[in-house]
Write an enzyme that holds these catalytic residues in place. Structure first.
Site, mmCIF file in Angstrom:
data_model
loop_
_atom_site.group_PDB
_atom_site.id
_atom_site.type_symbol
_atom_site.label_atom_id
_atom_site.label_comp_id
_atom_site.label_asym_id
_atom_site.label_seq_id
_atom_site.Cartn_x
_atom_site.Cartn_y
_atom_site.Cartn_z
ATOM 1 N N TYR A 214 -9.119 14.003 -9.477
ATOM 2 C CA TYR A 214 -10.548 14.019 -9.796
ATOM 3 C C TYR A 214 -10.745 14.851 -11.045
ATOM 4 O O TYR A 214 -9.979 15.780 -11.312
ATOM 5 C CB TYR A 214 -11.330 14.596 -8.602
ATOM 6 C CG TYR A 214 -12.821 14.534 -8.741
ATOM 7 C CD1 TYR A 214 -13.470 13.328 -8.961
ATOM 8 C CD2 TYR A 214 -13.592 15.684 -8.661
ATOM 9 C CE1 TYR A 214 -14.843 13.270 -9.095
ATOM 10 C CE2 TYR A 214 -14.965 15.644 -8.781
ATOM 11 C CZ TYR A 214 -15.585 14.422 -8.995
ATOM 12 O OH TYR A 214 -16.947 14.365 -9.134
ATOM 13 N N TYR B 238 -17.436 21.671 -5.941
ATOM 14 C CA TYR B 238 -16.141 21.063 -5.606
ATOM 15 C C TYR B 238 -15.151 22.115 -5.134
ATOM 16 O O TYR B 238 -14.182 21.817 -4.465
ATOM 17 C CB TYR B 238 -15.600 20.262 -6.787
ATOM 18 C CG TYR B 238 -14.583 19.215 -6.394
ATOM 19 C CD1 TYR B 238 -14.909 18.203 -5.504
ATOM 20 C CD2 TYR B 238 -13.298 19.245 -6.910
ATOM 21 C CE1 TYR B 238 -13.976 17.239 -5.137
ATOM 22 C CE2 TYR B 238 -12.360 18.282 -6.559
ATOM 23 C CZ TYR B 238 -12.705 17.284 -5.666
ATOM 24 O OH TYR B 238 -11.780 16.335 -5.300
#
Length: 197
Positions: free
Chosen positions: A150, A160
């Protein structure tokens, strides 16, 4: 309707959980293109999840395994080569989990036991998988290995959290295994380790 782009190819897909997961979609498309493969996920996910439906739909054998456990991974690769009738042409590592994220622990207040689990599940499992495949000589020549990453591995994305650290480690493992060579053409594993951003 597929074009048989993967006809005759054998694979292992790790991490399909439900029809919203990337690994699930990859499995459906690989099946449509003529590939045969095994599916693997945790024991709990295999028992209680929807992955059994995917196995039935694609004709795949479901092999429960803890991807952080080397012995489990050895069993997956050994059983897969037996079930599929030969060496593996492709592997998908679509595994990731953070208890810090699940429990809404902010980055400046991480639980380090959770962080260790995040790194082991989301990144180090990839190294274990590659090492097992290499030691067992389980990959066919020019076989491909793909791990899902990612953009947070390179950029800071709020929320995140420690998964960004795990993805950065995952990408480092892909780069390091990608250039590793012992001078032999033991398997195609080393020539084709890949990752997505």
């Amino acid at each position: 309707m597929g074009n048989n782009l993967l006809k005759g190819k054998r694979g292992i897909i790790f991490g399909a959980l439900n029809d919203m997961s990337i690994a699930w979609k990859v499995a459906e498309l690989a099946h449509e293109e003529g590939a045969t493969f095994t599916l693997s996920n945790t024991h709990v996910a295999c028992r209680m999840g929807e992955v059994t439906n995917l196995a039935e739909k694609t004709g795949a054998t479901l092999l429960p395994a803890d991807a952080t456990n080397v012995e489990d991974l050895e069993n997956v690769f050994k059983q897969s080569t037996e079930i599929l009738g030969g060496k593996i042409d492709f592997v998908l590592h679509s595994i990731g989990m953070s208890l810090n994220v699940r429990k809404k622990r902010v980055y400046h207040d991480l639980d380090y036991n959770y962080l260790q689990k995040t790194l082991d599940i989301s990144a180090i499992s990839f190294h274990k998988m590659l090492q097992v495949a290499f030691k067992l000589d389980a990959m066919s020549e020019w076989g491909s290995v793909l791990a899902l990453s990612y953009v947070a591995a390179q950029r800071t994305l709020y929320g995140y959290n420690d998964m960004a650290d795990a993805k950065a480690l995952l990408e480092s493992i892909a780069r390091s295994f990608g250039i590793f060579s012992d001078g032999s053409v033991k398997s195609g594993l080393i020539q084709s380790v890949s990752h997505l951003r």
